[in-house]
Design an enzyme around this catalytic site. Structure first.
Site, PDB file in Angstrom:
ATOM      1  N   CYS A 182       0.512  -1.207  -0.051  1.00 53.24           N
ATOM      2  CA  CYS A 182       0.186  -0.282   0.077  1.00 53.24           C
ATOM      3  C   CYS A 182       1.044   0.982  -0.314  1.00 53.24           C
ATOM      4  O   CYS A 182       1.671   1.614  -0.652  1.00 53.24           O
ATOM      5  CB  CYS A 182      -1.318  -0.396   0.440  1.00 53.24           C
ATOM      6  SG  CYS A 182      -1.954  -1.765   1.294  1.00 53.24           S
ATOM      7  N   ARG A 224     -11.464   6.917  -4.852  1.00 51.28           N
ATOM      8  CA  ARG A 224     -10.888   6.073  -4.316  1.00 51.28           C
ATOM      9  C   ARG A 224     -10.584   3.471  -4.655  1.00 51.28           C
ATOM     10  O   ARG A 224     -12.338   4.149  -5.840  1.00 51.28           O
ATOM     11  CB  ARG A 224     -11.160   5.360  -2.141  1.00 51.28           C
ATOM     12  CG  ARG A 224      -9.527   6.698  -2.278  1.00 51.28           C
ATOM     13  CD  ARG A 224      -9.506   6.566  -0.285  1.00 51.28           C
ATOM     14  NE  ARG A 224      -9.119   5.618  -0.060  1.00 51.28           N
ATOM     15  CZ  ARG A 224      -8.176   5.665   0.527  1.00 51.28           C
ATOM     16  NH1 ARG A 224      -7.674   6.968   0.503  1.00 51.28           N
ATOM     17  NH2 ARG A 224      -6.585   4.795   0.933  1.00 51.28           N
ATOM     18  N   HIS A 270      -3.305  -5.983   0.176  1.00 49.90           N
ATOM     19  CA  HIS A 270      -3.236  -6.446   2.249  1.00 49.90           C
ATOM     20  C   HIS A 270      -4.066  -7.285   2.612  1.00 49.90           C
ATOM     21  O   HIS A 270      -4.964  -7.933   1.426  1.00 49.90           O
ATOM     22  CB  HIS A 270      -3.710  -5.062   2.741  1.00 49.90           C
ATOM     23  CG  HIS A 270      -4.472  -4.345   2.961  1.00 49.90           C
ATOM     24  ND1 HIS A 270      -5.193  -3.088   1.466  1.00 49.90           N
ATOM     25  CD2 HIS A 270      -5.583  -4.525   3.517  1.00 49.90           C
ATOM     26  CE1 HIS A 270      -6.236  -2.991   2.103  1.00 49.90           C
ATOM     27  NE2 HIS A 270      -6.873  -3.351   2.969  1.00 49.90           N
TER      28      HIS A 270
END
Lengths: 238, 452
Positions: free
Chosen positions: A93, A126, A190
């Site tokens: 990330c 996002r 993740h």
């Protein structure tokens, strides 16, 4: 045998269960009778990269990432040498974004570590959701969760980690995800990344052992029934 | 005329009634109907509250605190509008007022106690301005829904700025809540636990938010932690520190119910004897107490409310199935889960444990937070057997595997419970996240009544 894993700035970069990645590497070494030493580095700590076999750079909030960026400039050249000498890095990330030359947020440009030929630009919206990719490095698909406002553009001379099967990946194009350069892996996945992707974890451990002991390493197999089950189940999540 | 308003209220109540008949939660639907028909409904009804409006915000403890505050005010003879079911987005807030309105379309109430989801504050506050905002705490929570904690703090700050005359009632032990309150320039009332509590040893490896000063960016120093980032802190660089505590909990005993004393700024002492369990509930009681005391009530009649409190809604709720005691507890985020683990560990008896994890929209699709919870502590909790269940049972199985704690995965909650009942351990804990709660609770009720 033994390995030393350096966890960079866990106080700041600890957003998405990154402790799970450390624990996964540690356990998969210990279950094979290999010692694992975990070294946590805080801001302003002196980092001797010669002591490290694996470096983990996790994700943090934008505010915390900025705090880290200032610090990174002081370790940049040592880190660069480590990477060029095939030191193993797993960057996730925010950590993935920091590998590049810069991160553009509106009018502001945050300087990166310049370890890998890539840069990141914040764009509208996002990219959030479950993601599965296929990578030439592994038989099993790699699966996890992505949540990033930055779009990462990798250079022509570095490879992506894999092709997107479901999810977004590096940009809105849904084509490629992550980066692979020498022994550096950068990714938006993740979940945390490693427990559900045991092949990827073992790949990192193997590379680190081979570099340290300068011999070909074949890790003894573990019972990965639970890991494979979780991986397959996660592939099907919307 | 106000025909539309009456229509809005009548149809909204009807919708709610139908939903109840059908055995469903109709609160948000009722609110939506009301504001669609009459957009000023919330503004007008909230404007009829005679005295004050309390809003409770914060990651954990909103429903518990808000309902307790409501009960305290009612014990003082006040009539109160409250969204007691925990429906805390705009439509849920609207329906609390609409369902409290009388036949003529008016509210006859002295106070309103309204919990509001942090992300919804900016949508709610244009309709009414609270007189008090209680800020319970700020923890990481469902990052894929709310984004980073900094985003939540920015939203809250904007919302608080919309209510310039309101008083903030803040958890002083939480550096994030305290810094936020400090930055707004509002009048602040604080509560907290000034000294470390021996019966509540803090776990060293917990995830802590906000380790760096929100004002100057330097690393904060802590004298001690209660749990997560709650504790006594100061910034060595700019001098920011835990504010003085107006309502302080002292002489704490956890045992079978929370007992402690509240000392206020006038150095008067108020004994608390409660049937609540779990260290974190001290904060909820303090917040509610600070809320009523701020209106100069005596709190003389709150004792039976605390002593006779019966846990429900899956917050430490007890069931009995075939002589097995089952304790059901909800946890939605690492801070909540870590506190639940502490509560399990306060019970020294052998026990079985079921952990149910879902990843539906209301839970957050991202389950990486499981790795921020200190499940390792269960290795010392006298647990006979663990089953993981729910949509992400396999992720939870890995979480335990990498803590060297054996467990089995059974996707069906009902099968998991039945399997555990075979063990004759007679002591079972079921920890669930949000969307797993409703189904599990319904199941346990049916089992308790012998219907399954």
């Amino acid at each position: 045998m033994e390995l030393t894993i350096g966890h960079l700035y866990p106080d700041l970069l600890n957003l998405y269960g990154d402790r799970g990645n450390i624990r996964c590497m540690q356990k998969r070494l210990e279950w094979r009778g290999i010692s694992a030493h975990i070294k946590e580095f805080q801001l302003h700590d002196n980092i001797d990269f010669n002591e490290l076999d694996i470096v983990l750079l996790g994700g943090g909030s934008d505010r915390e990432q900025k705090l880290v960026c200032q610090e990174l400039q002081s370790i940049k050249s040592d880190f660069k040498q480590y990477v060029e000498e095939y030191g193993v890095v797993i960057a996730i990330c925010g950590g993935y974004q920091l590998l590049g030359s810069h991160y553009q947020i509106g009018a502001e440009t945050i300087s990166g570590l310049e370890l890998v030929d890539l840069y990141t630009r914040q764009e509208e919206g996002r990219l959030i959701g479950n993601i599965t990719i296929s990578s030439d490095l592994f038989d099993m698909p790699v699966t996890g969760f992505e949540n990033h406002g930055g779009r990462t553009y990798i250079g022509e001379n570095v490879s992506p980690l894999g092709k997107v099967i479901t999810g977004y990946g590096n940009t809105d194009e849904r084509d490629y995800e992550g980066v692979h350069y020498k022994n550096v892996i950068g990714t938006y996945l993740h979940g945390p990344l490693l427990p559900k992707n045991p092949e990827l974890c073992d790949y990192i451990l193997t590379k680190a052992l081979e570099r340290k002991y300068k011999e070909s390493i074949s890790l003894s197999p573990l019972d990965d029934t639970a890991e494979i089950r979780a991986n397959k189940y996660a592939q099907g999540r919307k | 005329m106000k025909l539309r308003k009456y229509l809005a209220i009548a149809l909204s109540k009807l919708a709610n009634h139908i939903c109840i008949k059908m055995g469903r939660q109709g609160v948000t639907w009722a609110g939506k109907i009301a504001i669609t028909i009459y957009p000023d409904i919330l503004k007008e009804l909230a404007g009829e509250i005679r005295n004050k409006i309390y809003v409770t915000c914060g990651t954990n403890g909103k429903t518990t605190t808000n309902n307790m505050l409501c009960a305290f005010l009612e014990s003082e003879g006040q009539s109160v509008v409250c969204n007691s079911t925990g429906s805390n987005m705009l439509n849920g807030v609207i329906s609390a007022f609409v369902l409290a309105a009388d036949k003529s379309g008016h509210i006859d109430a002295d106070y309103a106690c309204i919990e509001v989801d942090e992300a919804s504050t900016l949508r709610v506050f244009p309709h009414f301005t609270p007189d008090y905002i209680i800020l319970t705490n700020l923890f990481r929570d469902q990052l894929d829904r709310y984004g980073e904690i900094d985003i939540t703090m920015d939203l809250l700050k904007q919302a608080i700025d919309e209510a310039p005359d309101c008083t903030l009632i803040v958890n002083a032990d939480d550096v994030l809540s305290a810094s936020l309150a400090n930055q707004t320039g509002h009048r602040i009332i604080t509560y907290g636990i000034a000294e470390p509590c021996d019966e509540n040893p803090a776990s060293a490896s917990e995830i802590r938010e906000g380790r760096f000063c929100q004002i100057c960016g330097a690393k904060l120093q802590y004298d001690f932690y209660h749990f997560s980032q709650l504790g006594s802190y100061h910034c060595p660089s700019c001098g920011f520190m835990r504010p003085a505590i107006d309502f302080n909990a002292e002489d704490i005993s956890l045992g079978q119910g929370l007992h402690f004393t509240i000392r206020d700024t006038t150095d008067s002492y108020f004994p608390i004897v409660s049937n609540y369990r779990g260290f974190y509930n001290i904060y909820n009681i303090l917040a509610a107490y600070a809320g009523v005391k701020s209106e100069d009530f005596t709190c003389e009649k709150i004792e039976p409310i605390l002593a006779n409190f019966k846990p429900e809604n899956g917050r430490m709720e007890q069931f009995s199935v075939n002589s097995t005691n089952i304790l059901l507890n909800l946890a939605k985020n690492p801070a909540g889960f870590n506190q639940n683990i502490s509560a399990v560990m306060e019970d020294a008896k052998p026990k079985n444990l079921i952990v149910v994890i879902n990843d539906n929209a209301q839970d957050g699709h991202d389950i990486s937070w499981l790795w921020d919870v200190d499940f390792e502590r269960f290795s010392k909790a006298n647990i006979n057997r663990i089953i993981v269940s729910g949509l992400r049972a396999y992720d939870m199985e890995l979480r335990f595997k990498y803590s060297d704690i054996p467990c089995e995965a059974i996707l069906s909650v009902e099968e998991a419970i039945n399997e555990m009942l075979k063990d004759n351990i007679n002591n079972m804990y079921i920890l669930v996240n949000y969307t797993a709660l409703y189904g599990t609770r319904k199941l346990l009720k049916a089992m308790e009544e012998g219907n399954i």
